[in-house]
Design a protein around this motif. Structure first.
Motif, PDB file in Angstrom:
ATOM      1  N   UNK A 188       0.817  -1.211   0.000  1.00 24.74           N
ATOM      2  CA  UNK A 188       0.000   0.000   0.000  1.00 24.74           C
ATOM      3  C   UNK A 188       0.854   1.266   0.000  1.00 24.74           C
ATOM      4  N   UNK A 189       1.895   1.272   0.819  1.00 22.86           N
ATOM      5  CA  UNK A 189       2.745   2.455   0.953  1.00 22.86           C
ATOM      6  C   UNK A 189       4.173   2.085   0.581  1.00 22.86           C
ATOM      7  N   UNK A 190       4.757   2.802  -0.354  1.00 24.59           N
ATOM      8  CA  UNK A 190       6.099   2.469  -0.848  1.00 24.59           C
ATOM      9  C   UNK A 190       7.208   3.303  -0.207  1.00 24.59           C
ATOM     10  N   UNK A 191       6.868   4.341   0.524  1.00 25.63           N
ATOM     11  CA  UNK A 191       7.871   5.202   1.135  1.00 25.63           C
ATOM     12  C   UNK A 191       8.173   4.705   2.549  1.00 25.63           C
ATOM     13  N   UNK A 192       9.400   4.241   2.762  1.00 28.30           N
ATOM     14  CA  UNK A 192       9.801   3.616   4.015  1.00 28.30           C
ATOM     15  C   UNK A 192      10.856   4.517   4.659  1.00 28.30           C
ATOM     16  N   UNK A 193      10.464   5.157   5.772  1.00 32.10           N
ATOM     17  CA  UNK A 193      11.307   6.213   6.335  1.00 32.10           C
ATOM     18  C   UNK A 193      12.208   5.738   7.482  1.00 32.10           C
ATOM     19  N   UNK A 194      13.338   6.424   7.570  1.00 33.99           N
ATOM     20  CA  UNK A 194      14.289   6.225   8.651  1.00 33.99           C
ATOM     21  C   UNK A 194      14.827   7.595   9.054  1.00 33.99           C
ATOM     22  N   UNK A 195      15.395   7.753  10.258  1.00 30.43           N
ATOM     23  CA  UNK A 195      15.533   6.754  11.320  1.00 30.43           C
ATOM     24  C   UNK A 195      14.259   6.612  12.133  1.00 30.43           C
ATOM     25  N   UNK A 196      14.181   5.509  12.870  1.00 30.50           N
ATOM     26  CA  UNK A 196      13.036   5.290  13.753  1.00 30.50           C
ATOM     27  C   UNK A 196      13.247   6.036  15.058  1.00 30.50           C
ATOM     28  N   UNK A 197      13.176   7.337  14.989  1.00 30.62           N
ATOM     29  CA  UNK A 197      13.461   8.179  16.160  1.00 30.62           C
ATOM     30  C   UNK A 197      12.525   7.886  17.320  1.00 30.62           C
ATOM     31  N   UNK A 198      11.293   7.479  16.994  1.00 30.76           N
ATOM     32  CA  UNK A 198      10.269   7.287  18.018  1.00 30.76           C
ATOM     33  C   UNK A 198      10.487   6.039  18.848  1.00 30.76           C
ATOM     34  N   UNK A 199      11.149   5.015  18.267  1.00 34.52           N
ATOM     35  CA  UNK A 199      11.414   3.759  18.972  1.00 34.52           C
ATOM     36  C   UNK A 199      12.786   3.223  18.546  1.00 34.52           C
ATOM     37  N   UNK A 200      13.852   3.723  19.155  1.00 38.56           N
ATOM     38  CA  UNK A 200      15.178   3.220  18.801  1.00 38.56           C
ATOM     39  C   UNK A 200      15.498   1.874  19.428  1.00 38.56           C
ATOM     40  N   UNK A 201      14.508   1.260  20.029  1.00 41.20           N
ATOM     41  CA  UNK A 201      14.658  -0.037  20.686  1.00 41.20           C
ATOM     42  C   UNK A 201      13.324  -0.765  20.560  1.00 41.20           C
ATOM     43  N   UNK A 202      13.347  -2.081  20.761  1.00 36.47           N
ATOM     44  CA  UNK A 202      12.097  -2.836  20.624  1.00 36.47           C
ATOM     45  C   UNK A 202      11.952  -3.944  21.649  1.00 36.47           C
ATOM     46  N   UNK A 203      12.065  -3.606  22.925  1.00 36.27           N
ATOM     47  CA  UNK A 203      12.005  -4.630  23.964  1.00 36.27           C
ATOM     48  C   UNK A 203      10.612  -5.238  24.068  1.00 36.27           C
ATOM     49  N   UNK A 204      10.545  -6.556  23.894  1.00 36.74           N
ATOM     50  CA  UNK A 204       9.310  -7.289  24.139  1.00 36.74           C
ATOM     51  C   UNK A 204       9.122  -7.488  25.636  1.00 36.74           C
ATOM     52  N   UNK A 205       7.881  -7.541  26.041  1.00 37.48           N
ATOM     53  CA  UNK A 205       7.552  -7.570  27.461  1.00 37.48           C
ATOM     54  C   UNK A 205       6.904  -8.905  27.827  1.00 37.48           C
ATOM     55  N   UNK A 206       7.517  -9.610  28.774  1.00 40.88           N
ATOM     56  CA  UNK A 206       6.897 -10.802  29.322  1.00 40.88           C
ATOM     57  C   UNK A 206       6.242 -10.443  30.643  1.00 40.88           C
ATOM     58  N   UNK A 207       4.929 -10.559  30.696  1.00 44.94           N
ATOM     59  CA  UNK A 207       4.191 -10.238  31.920  1.00 44.94           C
ATOM     60  C   UNK A 207       3.786 -11.527  32.619  1.00 44.94           C
ATOM     61  N   UNK A 208       3.975 -11.560  33.931  1.00 39.89           N
ATOM     62  CA  UNK A 208       3.626 -12.735  34.719  1.00 39.89           C
ATOM     63  C   UNK A 208       2.766 -12.292  35.896  1.00 39.89           C
ATOM     64  N   UNK A 209       1.692 -13.027  36.140  1.00 42.96           N
ATOM     65  CA  UNK A 209       0.859 -12.772  37.308  1.00 42.96           C
ATOM     66  C   UNK A 209       1.681 -12.986  38.579  1.00 42.96           C
ATOM     67  N   UNK A 210       1.689 -11.998  39.454  1.00 44.35           N
ATOM     68  CA  UNK A 210       2.469 -12.127  40.687  1.00 44.35           C
ATOM     69  C   UNK A 210       1.971 -13.289  41.521  1.00 44.35           C
ATOM     70  N   UNK A 211       0.666 -13.477  41.597  1.00 38.54           N
ATOM     71  CA  UNK A 211       0.137 -14.591  42.392  1.00 38.54           C
ATOM     72  C   UNK A 211       0.560 -15.928  41.799  1.00 38.54           C
ATOM     73  N   UNK A 212       0.531 -16.056  40.467  1.00 38.69           N
ATOM     74  CA  UNK A 212       0.981 -17.297  39.837  1.00 38.69           C
ATOM     75  C   UNK A 212       2.476 -17.489  40.032  1.00 38.69           C
ATOM     76  N   UNK A 213       3.231 -16.401  39.958  1.00 39.85           N
ATOM     77  CA  UNK A 213       4.678 -16.456  40.148  1.00 39.85           C
ATOM     78  C   UNK A 213       5.019 -16.952  41.554  1.00 39.85           C
ATOM     79  N   UNK A 214       4.315 -16.436  42.542  1.00 41.45           N
ATOM     80  CA  UNK A 214       4.603 -16.810  43.923  1.00 41.45           C
ATOM     81  C   UNK A 214       4.321 -18.287  44.201  1.00 41.45           C
TER      82      UNK A 214
END
Length: 361
Positions: A232-258
């Protein structure tokens, strides 16, 4: 058998066996029981990057625990919508989630920082802050009232600036656009005159095709190629100033963890940490391949954001951070810690990575 990235099934089994032996001494009854968790995600199943990380995490936990702990991965929409996974863990619908903190600004304004911040930390700098600069303790404190424990759990690396139907030759060209951009980057876009829209992954391409949005950012070339934005869009811009990192988040229920025995806690923690590094390396490799495919086979044109746009975005980012720092409590501490980490690492990054890349070019 090697997984192809330095992690073998044998090594995971060995780590699991060692942890199991230690845990069995302390809690023999729990150590023998089979534990089943559900992991809800914010991604389509097996989406290159974060979707792949979620599946590997589940497989590795089962392998390392020798089947004592099984995690069933539920893609976005299977149990809860993509942007409802935090609540699912908080409320006990699922024990675990794989997502990104940039979706949770409505719950805690500083939450997006733990995935990325505009003009912020690079992937390695971010890992350093979390593991060695006090970031993890602040992240834990931020989510504790929700009954959720966060972990780094994969990384898609540097992000691209996004896909645009038209060209951005000046700041004025950006004004008035409707762009899919969540997190703090979305707030920066709003201050630059655009209208940011938050959409789950599955809804982005249809919105781009229908004209509901004019542009979108997502991740890097590997994931973006799979999402089909180039159709759909052919213009691919850089740099990714808004997100210079891409950490994925693992969330765990504290009660399940305990409720987990110590050896299974060690396995979960280890698997998430391994995936954080493995996912980053994989993203770097696959992004390079996908960028070549996009530009050579798909007719995509790489374009750099103009200087006046980047200067305005940098100023807007500083303003967003200044206001975020006034939130108070742990959120103010998070901003101060993040800024301090960036200031501390900037001189080293300039004379190490940045200098080498410039010289190598």
């Amino acid at each position: 058998m090697s997984s192809g990235n330095g992690i073998s099934r044998r090594s995971l089994l060995a780590a699991g066996a060692a942890a199991a032996g230690a845990g069995a001494l302390a809690r023999p009854a729990l150590a023998q029981s089979r534990i089943e968790w559900s992991m809800v995600t914010s991604w389509p199943k097996n989406l290159p990057g974060p979707g792949v990380s979620a599946e590997r995490i589940a497989r590795d936990i089962e392998t390392a625990s020798r089947g004592r702990m099984v995690v069933q991965v539920r893609a976005a929409g299977e149990i809860v919508p993509a942007l409802a996974v935090f609540d699912a863990v908080s409320e006990g619908t699922a024990e675990m989630a794989h997502t990104a903190s940039l979706f949770w600004a409505g719950k805690a304004k500083a939450a997006p920082v733990f995935t990325a911040a505009p003009f912020g930390l690079t992937p390695l700098e971010h890992i350093t802050w979390i593991d060695h600069g006090g970031g993890q303790a602040l992240w834990d404190e931020l989510y504790r009232p929700f009954g959720v424990k966060p972990f780094m759990a994969g990384n898609t690396g540097f992000q691209m600036g996004g896909w645009y139907r038209g060209e951005i030759n000046s700041l004025d060209d950006f004004k008035g656009l409707k762009i899919r951009m969540p997190g703090l980057g979305g707030e920066v876009a709003r201050r630059l005159g655009a209208t940011p829209v938050s959409l789950p992954a599955s809804e982005i391409l249809p919105a781009l095709q229908s004209g509901t949005i004019d542009a979108t950012e997502f991740l890097g070339p590997w994931s973006d190629l799979a999402m089909g934005f180039w159709q759909v869009a052919k213009n691919y811009y850089w740099p990714g100033f808004h997100e210079p990192n891409g950490t994925g988040e693992g969330l765990v229920s504290i009660s399940a963890w305990q409720e987990l025995p110590d050896d299974l806690k060690a396995i979960v923690r280890h698997v998430l940490a391994v995936e954080n590094i493995r996912g980053l390396g994989e993203a770097e490799w696959e992004n390079a391949r996908a960028l070549e495919q996009l530009t050579q086979d798909k007719g995509v044109v790489l374009r750099r954001f103009p200087d006046d746009f980047l200067a305005a975005a940098r100023q807007a980012s500083d303003d967003v951070f200044d206001e975020l720092a006034e939130t108070g409590g742990v959120q103010t501490e998070i901003v101060e810690s993040y800024r301090s980490a960036r200031a501390r690492m900037q001189p080293w990054s300039e004379v190490s990575e940045a200098a080498l890349l410039a010289a190598r070019r």
